[in-house]
Design a protein around this motif. Structure first.
Motif, PDB file in Angstrom:
ATOM      1  N   PRO A 118      32.936 -31.159 -42.816  1.00 23.76           N
ATOM      2  CA  PRO A 118      33.842 -31.259 -43.971  1.00 23.76           C
ATOM      3  C   PRO A 118      35.057 -32.157 -43.731  1.00 23.76           C
ATOM      4  O   PRO A 118      35.737 -32.541 -44.693  1.00 23.76           O
ATOM      5  CB  PRO A 118      34.284 -29.797 -44.196  1.00 23.76           C
ATOM      6  N   LYS A 119      35.352 -32.483 -42.481  1.00 17.40           N
ATOM      7  CA  LYS A 119      36.539 -33.289 -42.170  1.00 17.40           C
ATOM      8  C   LYS A 119      36.248 -34.786 -42.101  1.00 17.40           C
ATOM      9  O   LYS A 119      37.178 -35.596 -42.041  1.00 17.40           O
ATOM     10  CB  LYS A 119      37.111 -32.857 -40.809  1.00 17.40           C
ATOM     11  N   VAL A 120      34.979 -35.157 -42.113  1.00 18.32           N
ATOM     12  CA  VAL A 120      34.618 -36.529 -41.773  1.00 18.32           C
ATOM     13  C   VAL A 120      35.111 -37.543 -42.794  1.00 18.32           C
ATOM     14  O   VAL A 120      35.502 -38.663 -42.431  1.00 18.32           O
ATOM     15  CB  VAL A 120      33.096 -36.646 -41.560  1.00 18.32           C
ATOM     16  N   ALA A 121      35.159 -37.183 -44.063  1.00 12.16           N
ATOM     17  CA  ALA A 121      35.652 -38.132 -45.067  1.00 12.16           C
ATOM     18  C   ALA A 121      37.098 -38.528 -44.763  1.00 12.16           C
ATOM     19  O   ALA A 121      37.468 -39.706 -44.860  1.00 12.16           O
ATOM     20  CB  ALA A 121      35.540 -37.533 -46.461  1.00 12.16           C
ATOM     21  N   GLU A 122      37.916 -37.557 -44.367  1.00 14.39           N
ATOM     22  CA  GLU A 122      39.302 -37.844 -44.010  1.00 14.39           C
ATOM     23  C   GLU A 122      39.375 -38.643 -42.711  1.00 14.39           C
ATOM     24  O   GLU A 122      40.205 -39.546 -42.562  1.00 14.39           O
ATOM     25  CB  GLU A 122      40.083 -36.535 -43.895  1.00 14.39           C
ATOM     26  N   TRP A 123      38.505 -38.342 -41.755  1.00 11.59           N
ATOM     27  CA  TRP A 123      38.437 -39.116 -40.511  1.00 11.59           C
ATOM     28  C   TRP A 123      38.143 -40.581 -40.816  1.00 11.59           C
ATOM     29  O   TRP A 123      38.679 -41.481 -40.186  1.00 11.59           O
ATOM     30  CB  TRP A 123      37.350 -38.584 -39.597  1.00 11.59           C
ATOM     31  N   HIS A 124      37.239 -40.787 -41.775  1.00 10.41           N
ATOM     32  CA  HIS A 124      36.838 -42.147 -42.099  1.00 10.41           C
ATOM     33  C   HIS A 124      38.047 -42.956 -42.553  1.00 10.41           C
ATOM     34  O   HIS A 124      38.204 -44.132 -42.175  1.00 10.41           O
ATOM     35  CB  HIS A 124      35.753 -42.138 -43.185  1.00 10.41           C
ATOM     36  N   THR A 125      38.918 -42.339 -43.343  1.00 11.98           N
ATOM     37  CA  THR A 125      40.125 -43.021 -43.795  1.00 11.98           C
ATOM     38  C   THR A 125      41.035 -43.350 -42.622  1.00 11.98           C
ATOM     39  O   THR A 125      41.588 -44.458 -42.529  1.00 11.98           O
ATOM     40  CB  THR A 125      40.879 -42.154 -44.810  1.00 11.98           C
ATOM     41  N   ARG A 126      41.207 -42.401 -41.696  1.00 12.48           N
ATOM     42  CA  ARG A 126      42.030 -42.655 -40.512  1.00 12.48           C
ATOM     43  C   ARG A 126      41.451 -43.802 -39.676  1.00 12.48           C
ATOM     44  O   ARG A 126      42.187 -44.643 -39.174  1.00 12.48           O
ATOM     45  CB  ARG A 126      42.130 -41.386 -39.652  1.00 12.48           C
ATOM     46  N   TRP A 127      40.148 -43.790 -39.532  1.00  5.53           N
ATOM     47  CA  TRP A 127      39.488 -44.850 -38.755  1.00  5.53           C
ATOM     48  C   TRP A 127      39.675 -46.205 -39.425  1.00  5.53           C
ATOM     49  O   TRP A 127      39.992 -47.204 -38.771  1.00  5.53           O
ATOM     50  CB  TRP A 127      38.011 -44.514 -38.602  1.00  5.53           C
ATOM     51  N   GLN A 128      39.512 -46.265 -40.748  1.00  5.35           N
ATOM     52  CA  GLN A 128      39.696 -47.513 -41.467  1.00  5.35           C
ATOM     53  C   GLN A 128      41.113 -48.053 -41.294  1.00  5.35           C
ATOM     54  O   GLN A 128      41.318 -49.249 -41.067  1.00  5.35           O
ATOM     55  CB  GLN A 128      39.415 -47.319 -42.962  1.00  5.35           C
ATOM     56  N   ASP A 129      42.106 -47.160 -41.415  1.00  6.88           N
ATOM     57  CA  ASP A 129      43.506 -47.575 -41.351  1.00  6.88           C
ATOM     58  C   ASP A 129      43.992 -47.772 -39.919  1.00  6.88           C
ATOM     59  O   ASP A 129      45.076 -48.330 -39.712  1.00  6.88           O
ATOM     60  CB  ASP A 129      44.396 -46.532 -42.031  1.00  6.88           C
ATOM     61  N   GLY A 130      43.223 -47.309 -38.933  1.00 11.96           N
ATOM     62  CA  GLY A 130      43.629 -47.398 -37.535  1.00 11.96           C
ATOM     63  C   GLY A 130      42.789 -48.381 -36.751  1.00 11.96           C
ATOM     64  O   GLY A 130      43.081 -49.577 -36.699  1.00 11.96           O
ATOM     65  N   ALA A 131      41.738 -47.873 -36.111  1.00 14.39           N
ATOM     66  CA  ALA A 131      40.949 -48.694 -35.188  1.00 14.39           C
ATOM     67  C   ALA A 131      40.271 -49.868 -35.888  1.00 14.39           C
ATOM     68  O   ALA A 131      40.239 -50.987 -35.362  1.00 14.39           O
ATOM     69  CB  ALA A 131      39.914 -47.820 -34.495  1.00 14.39           C
ATOM     70  N   LEU A 132      39.714 -49.631 -37.077  1.00  8.12           N
ATOM     71  CA  LEU A 132      39.041 -50.722 -37.783  1.00  8.12           C
ATOM     72  C   LEU A 132      40.043 -51.785 -38.208  1.00  8.12           C
ATOM     73  O   LEU A 132      39.784 -52.992 -38.079  1.00  8.12           O
ATOM     74  CB  LEU A 132      38.282 -50.186 -38.997  1.00  8.12           C
ATOM     75  N   ALA A 133      41.207 -51.354 -38.694  1.00 11.60           N
ATOM     76  CA  ALA A 133      42.235 -52.318 -39.098  1.00 11.60           C
ATOM     77  C   ALA A 133      42.692 -53.152 -37.908  1.00 11.60           C
ATOM     78  O   ALA A 133      42.926 -54.362 -38.042  1.00 11.60           O
ATOM     79  CB  ALA A 133      43.415 -51.588 -39.728  1.00 11.60           C
ATOM     80  N   ALA A 134      42.817 -52.515 -36.721  1.00  7.03           N
ATOM     81  CA  ALA A 134      43.216 -53.261 -35.524  1.00  7.03           C
ATOM     82  C   ALA A 134      42.176 -54.313 -35.171  1.00  7.03           C
ATOM     83  O   ALA A 134      42.514 -55.455 -34.826  1.00  7.03           O
ATOM     84  CB  ALA A 134      43.423 -52.296 -34.364  1.00  7.03           C
ATOM     85  N   ALA A 135      40.897 -53.954 -35.252  1.00 11.00           N
ATOM     86  CA  ALA A 135      39.828 -54.913 -34.950  1.00 11.00           C
ATOM     87  C   ALA A 135      39.817 -56.056 -35.962  1.00 11.00           C
ATOM     88  O   ALA A 135      39.600 -57.222 -35.603  1.00 11.00           O
ATOM     89  CB  ALA A 135      38.481 -54.202 -34.925  1.00 11.00           C
ATOM     90  N   ARG A 136      40.079 -55.723 -37.213  1.00 10.68           N
ATOM     91  CA  ARG A 136      40.077 -56.769 -38.240  1.00 10.68           C
ATOM     92  C   ARG A 136      41.259 -57.723 -38.069  1.00 10.68           C
ATOM     93  O   ARG A 136      41.139 -58.921 -38.368  1.00 10.68           O
ATOM     94  CB  ARG A 136      40.080 -56.123 -39.625  1.00 10.68           C
ATOM     95  N   ARG A 137      42.409 -57.193 -37.608  1.00 11.96           N
ATOM     96  CA  ARG A 137      43.535 -58.083 -37.340  1.00 11.96           C
ATOM     97  C   ARG A 137      43.173 -59.087 -36.241  1.00 11.96           C
ATOM     98  O   ARG A 137      43.507 -60.274 -36.331  1.00 11.96           O
ATOM     99  CB  ARG A 137      44.770 -57.279 -36.943  1.00 11.96           C
ATOM    100  N   THR A 138      42.470 -58.606 -35.206  1.00 13.36           N
ATOM    101  CA  THR A 138      42.043 -59.521 -34.148  1.00 13.36           C
ATOM    102  C   THR A 138      41.081 -60.571 -34.708  1.00 13.36           C
ATOM    103  O   THR A 138      41.170 -61.763 -34.358  1.00 13.36           O
ATOM    104  CB  THR A 138      41.365 -58.747 -33.009  1.00 13.36           C
ATOM    105  N   GLU A 139      40.186 -60.155 -35.577  1.00 19.48           N
ATOM    106  CA  GLU A 139      39.263 -61.113 -36.204  1.00 19.48           C
ATOM    107  C   GLU A 139      40.032 -62.184 -36.964  1.00 19.48           C
ATOM    108  O   GLU A 139      39.727 -63.388 -36.864  1.00 19.48           O
ATOM    109  CB  GLU A 139      38.314 -60.376 -37.145  1.00 19.48           C
ATOM    110  N   GLU A 140      41.059 -61.770 -37.713  1.00 15.29           N
ATOM    111  CA  GLU A 140      41.867 -62.736 -38.466  1.00 15.29           C
ATOM    112  C   GLU A 140      42.585 -63.703 -37.523  1.00 15.29           C
ATOM    113  O   GLU A 140      42.656 -64.907 -37.782  1.00 15.29           O
ATOM    114  CB  GLU A 140      42.887 -61.984 -39.324  1.00 15.29           C
ATOM    115  N   HIS A 141      43.100 -63.154 -36.404  1.00 11.81           N
ATOM    116  CA  HIS A 141      43.800 -64.004 -35.443  1.00 11.81           C
ATOM    117  C   HIS A 141      42.848 -65.018 -34.814  1.00 11.81           C
ATOM    118  O   HIS A 141      43.206 -66.189 -34.609  1.00 11.81           O
ATOM    119  CB  HIS A 141      44.443 -63.144 -34.360  1.00 11.81           C
ATOM    120  N   LEU A 142      41.651 -64.576 -34.475  1.00  8.80           N
ATOM    121  CA  LEU A 142      40.680 -65.492 -33.871  1.00  8.80           C
ATOM    122  C   LEU A 142      40.286 -66.602 -34.842  1.00  8.80           C
ATOM    123  O   LEU A 142      40.146 -67.767 -34.442  1.00  8.80           O
ATOM    124  CB  LEU A 142      39.445 -64.719 -33.417  1.00  8.80           C
ATOM    125  N   LYS A 143      40.113 -66.247 -36.097  1.00  9.64           N
ATOM    126  CA  LYS A 143      39.774 -67.270 -37.090  1.00  9.64           C
ATOM    127  C   LYS A 143      40.898 -68.293 -37.203  1.00  9.64           C
ATOM    128  O   LYS A 143      40.656 -69.505 -37.282  1.00  9.64           O
ATOM    129  CB  LYS A 143      39.511 -66.623 -38.450  1.00  9.64           C
TER     130      LYS A 143
END
Length: 249
Positions: free
Chosen positions: A177-202
């Protein structure tokens, strides 16, 4: 949830742990056995001697801990920190910017408690943050987790992984029951950090240094120096620009 504006590298969590020196029924001193379902965890040993006991489908292992050792384990690894000399100190690194604090940790309580979300929540809860009542409840929680852990460990030593597999299934049901909220945290945290690196590399591939104009240094000190965690007393950090404390173990 607000996006993590200036997280730690890779959107990891960090805490400093002084391992519990409470004696358990099996004669070992240490914390509460538990596992994470989505996060990798690492111990960086800074002082003292001890071990981490782990349970996986491959069996039971006890890995020595001493200064300079880094030990890490993947989701599904039941782990128990053992304080060998009473002075074990560990810096804990946690993956995924706060998922453990949002519930990505399940104690090895007996099956009848794992099967009832309300009983589980009551057994896992602590009556506040400080004081003798909290210490007593933390120790009782640890002892209850060891009760279930001993069943899993005994079975694995006999070559039977079925109880551990049942624990994995029960834990997955508890956190579903908690996973939907986890998904939001992951998107705003670890995934966002990885995407920032992708933007920097581009940008760098085009020799564009624009993001370098945003260079900064950030520091943090513990927001609480001796909280009661799963494995020991912990120094907790709240990283500036985030919405969630990085507590770890």
């Amino acid at each position: 949830m607000t996006t993590l504006h200036n997280p730690l590298p890779g959107a990891v969590g960090v805490s400093h742990i002084s391992a519990y020196d409470w004696l358990a029924a099996d004669g070992a001193c240490g914390g509460s056995p538990h596992m994470h379902l989505a996060c990798i965890e690492a111990y960086v040993v800074t002082a003292g001697e001890g071990a981490v006991q782990t349970l996986t489908p491959d069996g039971y292992t006890e890995t020595p801990l001493h200064p300079g050792v880094i030990a890490w384990f993947t989701p599904g690894t039941v782990h128990r920190m053992i304080n060998g000399d009473g002075a074990l100190r560990v810096t804990v690194l946690m993956q995924n910017s706060g998922l453990p604090e949002a519930g990505d940790a399940v104690f090895t309580f007996p099956p009848e408690i794992l099967a009832d979300p309300e009983r589980y929540a009551a057994a896992a809860a602590l009556p506040g943050k400080e004081g003798e009542a909290v210490a007593t409840a933390t120790r009782a929680r640890r002892d209850l987790a060891i009760e279930g852990y001993e069943v899993l460990r005994t079975a694995l030593r006999a070559g039977d992984a079925a109880p551990l597999e049942a624990f994995h299934r029960a834990a997955a049901r508890l956190v579903a029951p908690k996973v939907a909220e986890w998904h939001t945290r992951w998107q705003d945290g670890a995934l966002a950090a990885a995407r920032r690196t992708e933007e920097h590399l581009k940008a760098l591939a085009e020799a564009d240094p624009t993001h370098l104009a945003e260079a900064r240094i950030t520091t943090s000190t513990p927001t609480r120096a001796a909280g009661y965690g799963m494995c020991g007393r912990r120094q907790e950090y709240e990283i500036p620009g985030t919405t969630l404390p990085y507590y770890g173990e």
